[in-house]
Design an enzyme around this catalytic site. Sequence first.
Site, PDB file in Angstrom:
ATOM      1  N   THR A  34       0.361  -1.207   0.272  1.00 34.82           N
ATOM      2  CA  THR A  34      -0.301  -0.480   0.074  1.00 34.82           C
ATOM      3  C   THR A  34       0.605   1.050   0.047  1.00 34.82           C
ATOM      4  OG1 THR A  34      -0.142   0.344   2.310  1.00 34.82           O
ATOM      5  CG2 THR A  34      -2.275  -1.082   1.304  1.00 34.82           C
ATOM      6  N   CYS A  38       2.249   2.316   9.252  1.00 36.66           N
ATOM      7  CA  CYS A  38       1.010   2.335  10.523  1.00 36.66           C
ATOM      8  C   CYS A  38       1.567   2.270  11.418  1.00 36.66           C
ATOM      9  CB  CYS A  38       0.185   1.271  10.057  1.00 36.66           C
ATOM     10  SG  CYS A  38      -0.545   1.242   9.002  1.00 36.66           S
ATOM     11  N   CYS A  42      -2.506  -0.126  14.908  1.00 40.91           N
ATOM     12  CA  CYS A  42      -3.436   0.416  13.875  1.00 40.91           C
ATOM     13  C   CYS A  42      -4.692  -1.044  13.567  1.00 40.91           C
ATOM     14  CB  CYS A  42      -3.051   0.902  12.735  1.00 40.91           C
ATOM     15  SG  CYS A  42      -3.812   1.190  11.401  1.00 40.91           S
ATOM     16  N   ARG A  45      -6.590  -4.362   8.649  1.00 43.33           N
ATOM     17  CA  ARG A  45      -6.600  -5.515   8.270  1.00 43.33           C
ATOM     18  C   ARG A  45      -4.942  -6.051   8.475  1.00 43.33           C
ATOM     19  NH1 ARG A  45      -7.824  -9.178   3.211  1.00 43.33           N
ATOM     20  NH2 ARG A  45      -7.003 -11.071   3.992  1.00 43.33           N
ATOM     21  N   CYS A  69      -0.192   6.475   7.158  1.00 43.17           N
ATOM     22  CA  CYS A  69      -1.403   5.687   8.106  1.00 43.17           C
ATOM     23  C   CYS A  69      -2.625   7.101   8.222  1.00 43.17           C
ATOM     24  CB  CYS A  69      -1.769   4.735   8.429  1.00 43.17           C
ATOM     25  SG  CYS A  69      -3.281   4.084   8.920  1.00 43.17           S
ATOM     26  N   ASP A 458      15.580  13.558  51.466  1.00 44.06           N
ATOM     27  CA  ASP A 458      14.469  13.676  51.617  1.00 44.06           C
ATOM     28  C   ASP A 458      13.232  12.244  52.712  1.00 44.06           C
ATOM     29  OD1 ASP A 458      11.449  14.315  49.920  1.00 44.06           O
ATOM     30  OD2 ASP A 458      11.553  13.169  50.587  1.00 44.06           O
TER      31      ASP A 458
END
Length: 515
Positions: A34, A38, A42, A45, A69, A458
């Site tokens: 694609t 991502c 995500c 699929r 994405c 402390d």
Amino acid sequence: MNRATPLDDDARYRALCSHDARFDGRFFVGVTSTGIYCRPVCRVRTPRRENCRFFNHAAQAEQAGFRPCLRCRPELAPLDRHWSAEDAGAILACQAMRLLDDPQSWSTAWADGTAIRRLSERLGVSDRHLRRIFEAHIGVSPQRYVQTRKLLSAKQLLADTRLPVSQVAQASGFASLRRFNGAIQARYGLSPTQMRRSQSAPSGREAEHAGATVHLSWRPPYDAVAMLTFLAQRQLPGVEWVQPEALRLHRTVRLVVGGETHSGWLVAQFEPAAHRLALRVSDSLHTVLPSLIWRVRALLDLDADPQAINAVLHPHFPTGDGLRVPGGLDGFELAVRAVLGQQVTVAAARTLAQRLVERWGEPLVTPFASLHRLFPSAHTLASADPQALGELGIVRQRQAAIQALARAVTDGSLDLGGQADLSSTLQTLQALPGIGPWTAQYIALRALRWPDAWPTGDVALHQALGLNHRLGAATQRQAKRLASAWQPWRSYAVLRAWAGTYQAPATTDPPKDSL
């Protein structure tokens, strides 16, 4: 500094398949089929294993030609805070990366090359050496890294606000609208207007009434109730309104960005199921949103890596895995409050700080009745009448400390921002009257975001560790020896001890950073 166990690609793919939020921001996955990259969370699929390429940083994915994405939005991922002690080069690269994450470093000076020279001078190396180390350990050039950070910030503003494109460009550090349009088109293949439409930015009356709301993610576990309870115990009416039961924080804000002062308000709403924070801000802060987001992430410690921290601390603090270190929106404010908290209870320090706000805090109009003042500025307190400070119940030693702090911040000799140099800042602080090691370390812990601060002496810390604080220096040495096992995360150990989660060394194994 140590980090969690490095992940191989098979472990990354398993994290992707399970949408494991613990690894959000620790890697990104580029899908070759694609051309999109991502976050591991995500919900699209899951791609086939052979179609996945894994990257440590978003800048690496974008350099490889992948586009972010539009569903999981990589700009929302927690920032990378993985410090390595493998070698000096890795440490230098991580320090440079942290400095470059600050939006105030995204100046137009990157265009003429002066920014890299100033950065290398800050780190004490040549610019050539810095470029070589950065590319060797981060995988991209400093310029490419900054460009990605700027573009992802712009992408978030386009998606979540109605700011005009010209203001988005300016807020994201671009020198001109033409360069901004060209960078968006070249990297993402869309114009800014097309990207805004594709990401469904708020529109019309909804945007007008809701204000700008952006989302900021974190890696679980995160104990939001504990964080807000800590802040609620110290809240200043008029400046802050904290609701732990509602997982919500309101407060007023003053930011100085580019020499200009911006004032307004914010509302931070925790959304634990989604591992994210919804941040709503006033219109007056829209143009400085990247800087405000940076400070809110520091205030609420959203970029911590629990896997690395808990691998060190879990055996001694088995019930404190979700605790974070509260920071501050303004380093000067936090330093003043630290001075007021010297040798008194939290309630007493809050009372003194409240009087200071009522006397010198600048009025601010907000939609919330509980928010109506800003904390006094450094310039205001530097010029305040010491007698007036005394009338508030502030003893002379602390009067002198507060005004010395204010003068040092005003004249620029003291930087209390999250990117200040640790060593020189600690030296400058302790050279001021009334600022000792405890106060300096507390400021480092919260304002400077130093993960390995240790507030020497402390009493509450010694008691929480089961040590006899009456032994004085001997107790401090004993505490320091005990804490040596918690380096480089002693700041987190301090918060966990204060919360009462300390236990003697357990025999159980620390949490595994694997799937």
